[in-house]
Write an enzyme that holds these catalytic residues in place. Structure first.
Site, PDB file in Angstrom:
ATOM      1  N   ASP A 162       0.826  -1.209   0.000  1.00 40.17           N
ATOM      2  CA  ASP A 162       0.000   0.000   0.000  1.00 40.17           C
ATOM      3  C   ASP A 162       0.860   1.259   0.000  1.00 40.17           C
ATOM      4  OD1 ASP A 162      -2.542  -0.824  -0.092  1.00 40.17           O
ATOM      5  OD2 ASP A 162      -3.036  -0.423   1.999  1.00 40.17           O
TER       6      ASP A 162
ATOM      7  N   LYS B  28      -2.732   3.601  -3.101  1.00 39.59           N
ATOM      8  CA  LYS B  28      -3.891   4.440  -3.380  1.00 39.59           C
ATOM      9  C   LYS B  28      -3.581   5.833  -2.842  1.00 39.59           C
ATOM     10  CE  LYS B  28      -7.361   0.840  -2.630  1.00 39.59           C
ATOM     11  NZ  LYS B  28      -7.027   0.121  -1.423  1.00 39.59           N
TER      12      LYS B  28
ATOM     13  N   MET C 132      -8.335  10.142   7.613  1.00 33.02           N
ATOM     14  CA  MET C 132      -8.658  10.583   6.246  1.00 33.02           C
ATOM     15  C   MET C 132      -9.547  11.818   6.259  1.00 33.02           C
ATOM     16  SD  MET C 132      -9.408   6.809   4.637  1.00 33.02           S
ATOM     17  CE  MET C 132     -10.162   6.107   6.098  1.00 33.02           C
TER      18      MET C 132
END
Ligand code: SAH
Length: 489
Positions: free
Chosen positions: A252, A274, A387
């Site tokens: 990741d 991502k 986030m």
């Protein structure tokens, strides 16, 4: 890296030591561990060197160094302590292309000797390129206590078994896993405790198991590894073990490059990062990839930032494995909220005061995040938003309209435990302003409802305190400032 580590084969090689004092004797002692033919050139020598010469362990030339002494030498040490003489040896060796080491003079040397931990045939070499010899000694002391004194016995036994095992376990990947089992499990314990017959029995049983397995269909496996927030020191021991066993790493974006150093160098690496709102391998593709690799019999390590089970889309990957009948294991990691709180010394719960702590996401697959904010805003609750940086203005608005106090403490930790770590303390009222003024970027955790003072603690000095300048009661345009970072008092 300026100095490239390698091990020189000195079996039956000629090695020259120029100098006869204690420094020279130390090198000779080390060289005597090999079967090199050692020649010492020196007008006077220590008792120890004289003794070695008398026993025939070294050859002694009781005179000054001559360039012809270099003939046929594989390595040269200059240890006369006399700069002129050492310099002459260095120049002469360099001219002939012979590696030379001048004690305590790296500028005159073409190689340096590391500190070593000797478990022959296992040798650990430690070097700091001369930057901190004391550090090298500390590392040596640590390794001396970690590695069993008779580790060499295990390595020698492995060497004797190498060819036989290679014939019995032909597939290289299976063979590596076989060795991993052997060198970690009961076989290792038996060898190290001197129970050689027992070790032989274990080996036979392991080989039999392996034979049975080889003729079954290959079974790969998937391990979801929590790699923590960035700093490799926060990896668990199990994470390190699984990293070393892996044939394929599926990585990741939030996994720090330093973590990959703990995997085998020959493991395949697939980056499926991502970036927020950026290009990415789709989750469905990742699911297909890990299943396909495991079906090919490989040990797949799926590396995730923090903990795999917290905002890590672990469920989709686990369910894809389960559907394909592939064993899947989860190795927990330190999640960002824990790591960031620890960095800034902020307790996540407080006796009698904060009795609930939640982690929430500030992003949503379906547009705006939409929470039951009142539940999170209970008097005894605090939470961490993951986030949430991109949505900070929206989150602030939603929280305030759900009735949150504008003065609620907010702490933002950006890049926790990584390069560029920053912590900003502010209030809910000033959250948007703080993010904008300090150009905070992902990854960052936003803590809401946590404060040092409330826990009876001092705020660390490195924390940036942000408060938006309030419009003064009497407008004085010349003195007005857009924002500042002064203390919140
Ligand atoms: N599974 C991860 C979270 C993945 S979601 C975990 O348990 O930590 C990604 C979010 O995690 C980021 O947007 C950020 O909010 C947070 N995060 C991850 N690493 C971080 C770090 N080093 N410092 C601060 N926040 C981090």
């Amino acid at each position: 890296m300026r100095y490239f580590p390698l091990f020189a084969d000195l079996a039956e090689a000629d090695v020259l030591v120029v100098g006869g004092g204690e420094a020279a004797a130390r090198k000779v002692r080390l060289l005597c561990k090999t079967s090199a033919r050692i020649t010492v050139v020196a007008e006077t020598v220590t008792e120890e060197l004289r003794g070695l010469a008398e026993r025939g362990a070294i050859a002694l030339l009781p005179r000054a160094f001559l360039a012809r002494d270099l003939h046929g030498q594989r390595l040269v040490y200059a240890a006369t302590g006399d700069g002129v003489c050492d310099g002459a040896v260095s120049r002469a060796a360099k001219a002939r292309g012979i590696p030379v080491n001048v004690i305590d003079a790296p500028a005159l040397s073409t190689f340096i000797t590391p500190a070593i931990v000797d478990r022959d045939p296992v040798t650990v070499a430690i070097g700091t390129e001369g930057a901190a010899p004391v550090l090298a000694r500390q590392i040596k002391a640590l390794l001396e206590t970690l590695l069993p004194a008779n580790l060499g016995v295990l390595a020698s036994r492995a060497r004797d078994l190498r060819d036989g095992v290679a014939r019995a376990v032909v597939d290289p990947r299976r063979r590596r896993r076989f060795w991993e089992r052997l060198l970690r499990g009961p076989f290792r314990r038996a060898v190290l405790s001197g129970a050689q017959n027992e070790a032989g029995r274990i080996l036979a049983a392991e080989l039999e198991d392996e034979h049975r397995l080889t003729h079954a269909t290959p079974t790969g496996r998937v391990t979801l590894i929590g790699c923590g927030p960035g700093d490799p020191d926060l990896l668990t021991l199990r994470a390190v073990q699984r990293l070393q066993e892996a044939d394929v790493l599926v990585v990741d974006r939030l996994v720090d490059a330093k973590i990959l150093e703990y995997a085998r160098r020959d493991a395949e690496r697939v980056f499926v990062g991502k970036t927020p709102r950026g290009p990415a391998t789709s989750q469905a593709e990742i699911n297909r990839l890990i299943v396909r690799e495991a079906q090919a019999g490989k040990a797949v390590a799926r590396l995730k930032g923090g903990d795999p089970l917290i905002f890590g889309r672990a469920a989709e990957e686990m369910s894809a494995c389960q559907a394909a009948d592939i064993p899947v294991e989860v190795v927990p990691g330190v999640t960002a909220a824990q790591a960031c709180a620890a960095r800034v010394g902020l307790p996540l719960t407080l006796r009698e005061r904060i009795r609930q702590f939640a982690v929430v996401t500030g992003a949503s697959a379906e547009g705006e995040p939409d929470f039951e904010w009142p539940a999170l805003l209970a008097k005894d609750a605090a939470f961490a938003i993951y986030m949430g940086i991109g949505n900070a203005p929206l989150l602030r608005r939603q929280l305030l309209s759900a009735g949150a106090d504008a003065a609620t403490p907010v702490v933002i930790v950006e890049n926790g435990t990584r390069e560029g770590e920053r912590t900003i303390a502010t209030t809910l009222a000033d959250l948007t302003d703080a993010v904008a003024q300090h150009a905070v970027v992902s990854p960052a955790v936003i803590f809401v409802g946590l404060d040092w003072a409330e826990a009876g603690l001092c705020r660390p000095a490195f924390v940036i305190v942000h408060r938006r300048a309030r419009r003064p009661a009497i407008e004085r345009p010349l003195e007005r400032r857009a924002a500042n970072t002064e203390a919140l008092t």
